[in-house]
Design an enzyme around this catalytic site. Structure first.
Site, PDB file in Angstrom:
ATOM      1  N   HIS A  24      17.203 -35.772 -11.443  1.00 49.73           N
ATOM      2  CA  HIS A  24      16.563 -36.307 -10.233  1.00 49.73           C
ATOM      3  C   HIS A  24      15.076 -35.970 -10.194  1.00 49.73           C
ATOM      4  O   HIS A  24      14.449 -36.034  -9.150  1.00 49.73           O
ATOM      5  CB  HIS A  24      17.268 -35.772  -8.984  1.00 49.73           C
ATOM      6  CG  HIS A  24      18.705 -36.168  -8.922  1.00 49.73           C
ATOM      7  ND1 HIS A  24      19.101 -37.456  -8.646  1.00 49.73           N
ATOM      8  CD2 HIS A  24      19.838 -35.463  -9.164  1.00 49.73           C
ATOM      9  CE1 HIS A  24      20.422 -37.526  -8.693  1.00 49.73           C
ATOM     10  NE2 HIS A  24      20.892 -36.331  -9.017  1.00 49.73           N
ATOM     11  N   GLU A  78      16.906 -16.854 -10.366  1.00 51.67           N
ATOM     12  CA  GLU A  78      16.463 -15.473 -10.560  1.00 51.67           C
ATOM     13  C   GLU A  78      15.834 -15.286 -11.952  1.00 51.67           C
ATOM     14  O   GLU A  78      14.830 -14.587 -12.093  1.00 51.67           O
ATOM     15  CB  GLU A  78      17.662 -14.524 -10.348  1.00 51.67           C
ATOM     16  CG  GLU A  78      17.414 -13.059 -10.621  1.00 51.67           C
ATOM     17  CD  GLU A  78      16.317 -12.414  -9.788  1.00 51.67           C
ATOM     18  OE1 GLU A  78      15.802 -13.045  -8.848  1.00 51.67           O
ATOM     19  OE2 GLU A  78      15.938 -11.281 -10.111  1.00 51.67           O
ATOM     20  N   LYS A  89      12.037 -14.001 -12.547  1.00 55.53           N
ATOM     21  CA  LYS A  89      11.718 -12.836 -13.384  1.00 55.53           C
ATOM     22  C   LYS A  89      10.627 -13.201 -14.370  1.00 55.53           C
ATOM     23  O   LYS A  89       9.678 -12.459 -14.555  1.00 55.53           O
ATOM     24  CB  LYS A  89      12.948 -12.357 -14.176  1.00 55.53           C
ATOM     25  CG  LYS A  89      13.983 -11.515 -13.530  1.00 55.53           C
ATOM     26  CD  LYS A  89      13.580 -10.186 -12.989  1.00 55.53           C
ATOM     27  CE  LYS A  89      12.863 -10.275 -11.704  1.00 55.53           C
ATOM     28  NZ  LYS A  89      13.574 -10.241 -10.460  1.00 55.53           N
ATOM     29  N   ARG A 120       3.601   0.111  -5.094  1.00 53.73           N
ATOM     30  CA  ARG A 120       3.444  -0.523  -3.783  1.00 53.73           C
ATOM     31  C   ARG A 120       2.138  -1.304  -3.656  1.00 53.73           C
ATOM     32  O   ARG A 120       1.951  -2.086  -2.721  1.00 53.73           O
ATOM     33  CB  ARG A 120       3.483   0.532  -2.678  1.00 53.73           C
ATOM     34  CG  ARG A 120       4.751   1.344  -2.643  1.00 53.73           C
ATOM     35  CD  ARG A 120       4.681   2.360  -1.542  1.00 53.73           C
ATOM     36  NE  ARG A 120       4.577   1.731  -0.261  1.00 53.73           N
ATOM     37  CZ  ARG A 120       5.598   1.301   0.476  1.00 53.73           C
ATOM     38  NH1 ARG A 120       6.828   1.477   0.034  1.00 53.73           N
ATOM     39  NH2 ARG A 120       5.407   0.730   1.627  1.00 53.73           N
ATOM     40  N   ASN A 134      -1.244   1.865   5.997  1.00 55.30           N
ATOM     41  CA  ASN A 134      -0.429   0.851   5.334  1.00 55.30           C
ATOM     42  C   ASN A 134       0.145  -0.042   6.427  1.00 55.30           C
ATOM     43  O   ASN A 134       0.733   0.462   7.375  1.00 55.30           O
ATOM     44  CB  ASN A 134       0.709   1.537   4.554  1.00 55.30           C
ATOM     45  CG  ASN A 134       1.772   0.559   4.092  1.00 55.30           C
ATOM     46  OD1 ASN A 134       1.467  -0.605   3.805  1.00 55.30           O
ATOM     47  ND2 ASN A 134       3.007   1.000   4.027  1.00 55.30           N
ATOM     48  N   GLY A 135      -0.063  -1.352   6.296  1.00 57.10           N
ATOM     49  CA  GLY A 135       0.445  -2.277   7.316  1.00 57.10           C
ATOM     50  C   GLY A 135      -0.628  -3.293   7.663  1.00 57.10           C
ATOM     51  O   GLY A 135      -1.609  -3.436   6.932  1.00 57.10           O
ATOM     52  N   GLU A 195       7.117 -13.895 -12.569  1.00 51.43           N
ATOM     53  CA  GLU A 195       6.403 -12.783 -11.934  1.00 51.43           C
ATOM     54  C   GLU A 195       5.846 -11.780 -12.933  1.00 51.43           C
ATOM     55  O   GLU A 195       4.832 -11.158 -12.658  1.00 51.43           O
ATOM     56  CB  GLU A 195       7.211 -12.108 -10.816  1.00 51.43           C
ATOM     57  CG  GLU A 195       8.477 -11.441 -11.195  1.00 51.43           C
ATOM     58  CD  GLU A 195       9.228 -10.877  -9.977  1.00 51.43           C
ATOM     59  OE1 GLU A 195       8.624 -10.653  -8.921  1.00 51.43           O
ATOM     60  OE2 GLU A 195      10.429 -10.643 -10.104  1.00 51.43           O
ATOM     61  N   LYS A 200       5.734  -3.977  -4.719  1.00 48.27           N
ATOM     62  CA  LYS A 200       7.181  -3.821  -4.651  1.00 48.27           C
ATOM     63  C   LYS A 200       7.730  -4.107  -3.259  1.00 48.27           C
ATOM     64  O   LYS A 200       8.779  -4.716  -3.104  1.00 48.27           O
ATOM     65  CB  LYS A 200       7.525  -2.389  -5.063  1.00 48.27           C
ATOM     66  CG  LYS A 200       9.003  -2.099  -5.118  1.00 48.27           C
ATOM     67  CD  LYS A 200       9.607  -2.686  -6.358  1.00 48.27           C
ATOM     68  CE  LYS A 200      11.106  -2.514  -6.425  1.00 48.27           C
ATOM     69  NZ  LYS A 200      11.697  -3.515  -7.318  1.00 48.27           N
ATOM     70  N   TRP A 256      -2.920  -2.601  -1.683  1.00 45.12           N
ATOM     71  CA  TRP A 256      -2.606  -3.993  -1.995  1.00 45.12           C
ATOM     72  C   TRP A 256      -3.373  -4.791  -0.947  1.00 45.12           C
ATOM     73  O   TRP A 256      -3.027  -4.790   0.228  1.00 45.12           O
ATOM     74  CB  TRP A 256      -1.114  -4.243  -1.889  1.00 45.12           C
ATOM     75  CG  TRP A 256      -0.694  -5.614  -2.314  1.00 45.12           C
ATOM     76  CD1 TRP A 256      -0.425  -6.042  -3.578  1.00 45.12           C
ATOM     77  CD2 TRP A 256      -0.508  -6.749  -1.460  1.00 45.12           C
ATOM     78  NE1 TRP A 256      -0.077  -7.362  -3.556  1.00 45.12           N
ATOM     79  CE2 TRP A 256      -0.123  -7.826  -2.280  1.00 45.12           C
ATOM     80  CE3 TRP A 256      -0.635  -6.964  -0.094  1.00 45.12           C
ATOM     81  CZ2 TRP A 256       0.145  -9.096  -1.778  1.00 45.12           C
ATOM     82  CZ3 TRP A 256      -0.369  -8.231   0.412  1.00 45.12           C
ATOM     83  CH2 TRP A 256       0.015  -9.277  -0.425  1.00 45.12           C
ATOM     84  N   CYS A 279       0.853  -1.192   0.000  1.00 43.22           N
ATOM     85  CA  CYS A 279       0.000   0.000   0.000  1.00 43.22           C
ATOM     86  C   CYS A 279       0.892   1.247   0.000  1.00 43.22           C
ATOM     87  O   CYS A 279       1.983   1.251   0.572  1.00 43.22           O
ATOM     88  CB  CYS A 279      -0.939   0.097   1.192  1.00 43.22           C
ATOM     89  SG  CYS A 279      -2.055  -1.282   1.343  1.00 43.22           S
TER      90      CYS A 279
END
Ligand code: M6R
Length: 621
Positions: free
Chosen positions: A517, A494, A498, A27, A100-101, A501, A616, A74, A2
């Site tokens: 395996h 990574e 990328k 955010r 926010n939180g 997402e 983010k 968010w 948020c």
């Protein structure tokens, strides 16, 4: 998660708030809202969707007022609809709050308030906090203490004593167009100080256009911001604090797209410069000595350390894995890399001979912060590698190093990752000199290789068009496998992160030898496999892995060292990276993978800068 922004002063608040929300949209972007005080009344506009949907919803309705609060969400509690979006008002509409939180004890507080007659419109924890403040205001105050301490300021502080969890909040009051209140614990909040005006936001990006004077509110502090007065800060237990005004170094250009279509592309292309910025002033050009001001005072402890534990999440965790390879290889210190979210709950064994390094782009990731707390309690030395100056992790650690990559706005981390790996390389090299584990000649070669990275990345960026062509071939795939060994194994992880997402294609990263395996069962002629097969890093071994893939019909995209002939004969597509030492390779091999993900996502019509469901900065558990 948020983003929150607020303004009080003599300008029109609405355009400042909207611009601020657009800058903070990284955010959270599932709903947005604004609250303004106009003719002494609070006017609220809220809408599900993005800030642009909010603007459409507001249309040509009244947006006057020189005080206001705004929020981009968010969702945590309740779906992203209009009712759950912020601001949330008190029962009588007298107060309005953005938050926010996460309020962890919201359910029990809600029950108590319902028993007292409160009715809630939304599913959110934030509305509960608003009602709690209202309840304290109406029922629990015994007069005001001094001139600076008006009733609402006091009610907020008392209410926040009841809260378990994290918050950054701003509260406005009907009839008070000069003043609002801001408080934080665990979620970021910056106050911008102008001339007879204040700005408050989750980060400095909505503020830098207007002022470079900022105050970072500390955990457990509440500020009263009256445009006609100096800022007053008190702790939630009523202790007056002296505000510390700092100067912001960030520039406006650094948070704009600068001619690129997306922040992500801009940030990928910025890497030659951001890596130079990360190294700037840290390598003595005459002696090659590495100077890291933020860890200098702790070098004797580093020298004596039994072990380094690196805690991080997501992309930062992948950088940490590369750090493990680097530090173990060069400085011969035992390194363990932990997911912060697991570490915080696993009852870890720690001693004061351990060093705990927290890596975080934002410096606000809730799990990393909580893991850090545990490390601090154990007496271990705590260090941070963060990008955002003044962020919580930088304040909670005993020392550390900024990555100086500049603001990263694209939700998918790119330049922050390479900056983190650069810092870890500097750490490994510095530790190697402290512990005398690398011969001087070799050390000098490594420094030379590291400082050559920006130029080599420039060369790689020139391959953008070729990579776009490869992306076109594979854009409709449903699954991808990424394989690498040694230093390039975390790069495979990574690369896969990328892709998933931003393009929503399922992708997995594996150490190449692990393929047989299990994952080998997935390979057929529909399956693209990205293999990082650079020279010297177990090259022969990975060539065998490539043969195994080919034998099962997999489509191979190989990242190879320039001049390679062997892999080129087998792979369907090859991307060449300039020659380099294996310790440096991740800084180069990741670049084509970032570009590949970007182009595939774009061709699939995805929002590369704001991928679905993500935000983010993950300030909730
Ligand atoms: O701010 P942090 O580095 O602590 O964030 C950690 C992760 O949330 C972050 O790296 C996330 O995985 C990104 N979306 C990766 O692109």
């Amino acid at each position: 998660m948020c983003g929150i922004v607020a303004y009080v002063g003599n300008r029109r608040a609405f355009p400042i708030l909207i611009k601020g929300l657009q800058r903070l949209e990284y955010r959270g972007y599932d709903s947005a809202g604004v609250g303004l005080i106009n003719n002494n009344k609070i006017i609220t506009y809220k809408q599900a969707g993005k800030v642009s949907d909010l603007l459409e919803h507001v249309g040509d309705r009244d947006i006057s007022g020189s005080i206001g609060i705004a929020h981009t969400r968010w969702a945590t509690h309740g779906p992203p609809n209009q009712i759950n979006s912020h601001p949330h008002s008190s029962s009588d509409g007298r107060f309005s709050l953005i938050h926010n939180g996460i309020i962890e004890n919201y359910a029990s507080l809600k029950k108590v308030l319902e028993n007292k007659g409160h009715h809630f419109k939304s599913d959110t924890d934030s509305e509960v906090l608003m009602h709690l403040i209202e309840d304290v205001y109406n029922n629990s105050l015994n007069g005001v203490e001094d001139k600076e301490d008006n009733r609402l300021f006091k009610a907020i502080r008392i209410a926040l004593n009841e809260i378990i969890g994290a918050y950054a909040i701003i509260v406005i009051e009907e009839g008070n167009k000069d003043e609002f209140y801001a408080a934080r614990k665990g979620s970021p909040l910056v106050i911008g100080v102008g001339n007879n005006e204040y700005f408050v936001a989750s980060d400095a990006s909505p503020i830098i256009e207007y002022t470079n004077k900022v105050i970072y509110l500390k955990d457990g502090e509440v500020a009263s911001l009256n445009k006609n007065k100096d800022v007053v800060i008190k702790t939630i237990d009523n202790k007056k604090q002296s505000p510390y005004i700092e100067e912001l170094e960030q520039s406006l250009e650094s948070i704009e797209k600068g001619g690129f279509d997306h922040f992500m592309l801009k940030e990928i292309f910025e890497q030659p410069k951001s890596i130079v910025d990360t190294m700037r002033g840290r390598i003595n050009p005459k002696t090659n000595e590495i100077i890291l001001g933020g860890i200098k005072d702790h070098e004797s402890r580093i020298l004596a350390a039994d072990r380094i534990i690196i805690i991080a999440c997501g992309t930062s965790w992948h950088a940490a894995l590369i750090g493990e390879y680097l530090i173990e290889d060069l400085a011969r210190i035992n390194v363990e890399v932990e997911y912060a979210s697991e570490f915080r709950y696993k009852n870890p064994i720690l001693t004061n001979n351990d060093i705990v390094i927290a890596i975080s782009q934002s410096g606000e990731t809730a799990d990393t912060l909580a893991a850090l707390e545990i490390a601090k309690e154990s007496g271990a030395l705590t260090l941070g590698i963060c990008n955002v100056a003044g962020s919580s992790i930088t304040r909670e650690t005993s020392g550390g190093t900024y990555t100086h990559a500049g603001p990263e706005i694209g939700v998918a981390s790119t330049k922050a990752f390479t900056a983190q790996v650069t810092v870890l390389t500097l750490f490994a090299l510095r530790f190697s000199q402290l512990r005398k584990t690398v011969e001087r000649e070799n050390y000098n070669f490594l420094i030379k290789e590291l400082t050559a990275v920006p130029g080599k990345i420039e060369k790689l960026l020139a391959l953008n068009d070729n990579i776009e062509k490869i992306a076109k071939v594979f854009k409709d795939a449903s699954n991808f496998l990424y394989l690498g060994r040694g230093f390039n194994f975390p790069v495979a992880l990574e690369g896969a992160l990328k892709l998933k997402e931003i393009s929503y294609i399922h992708a997995e990263g594996y150490p190449a030898a692990e393929m047989k395996h299990g994952p080998i069962a997935l390979i057929d002629d529909e399956m693209p496999i990205v293999v990082i097969a650079t020279r010297k890093e177990n090259y022969e071994k990975i060539v065998s892995n490539i043969q195994e893939v080919k034998a099962r019909g997999g489509k191979l995209i190989a990242i190879v060292t320039e001049g390679d002939t062997e892999v080129k004969e087998i792979a369907d597509y090859c991307i060449e990276i300039p020659k380099c030492f294996r310790e440096i390779a991740p800084l180069l091999t990741i670049i084509p993978l970032q570009l590949l993900s970007y182009h595939i996502a774009l061709m699939r019509g995805c929002n590369v800068d704001q991928p679905r469901n993500l935000a983010k900065s993950v300030t909730v558990e």
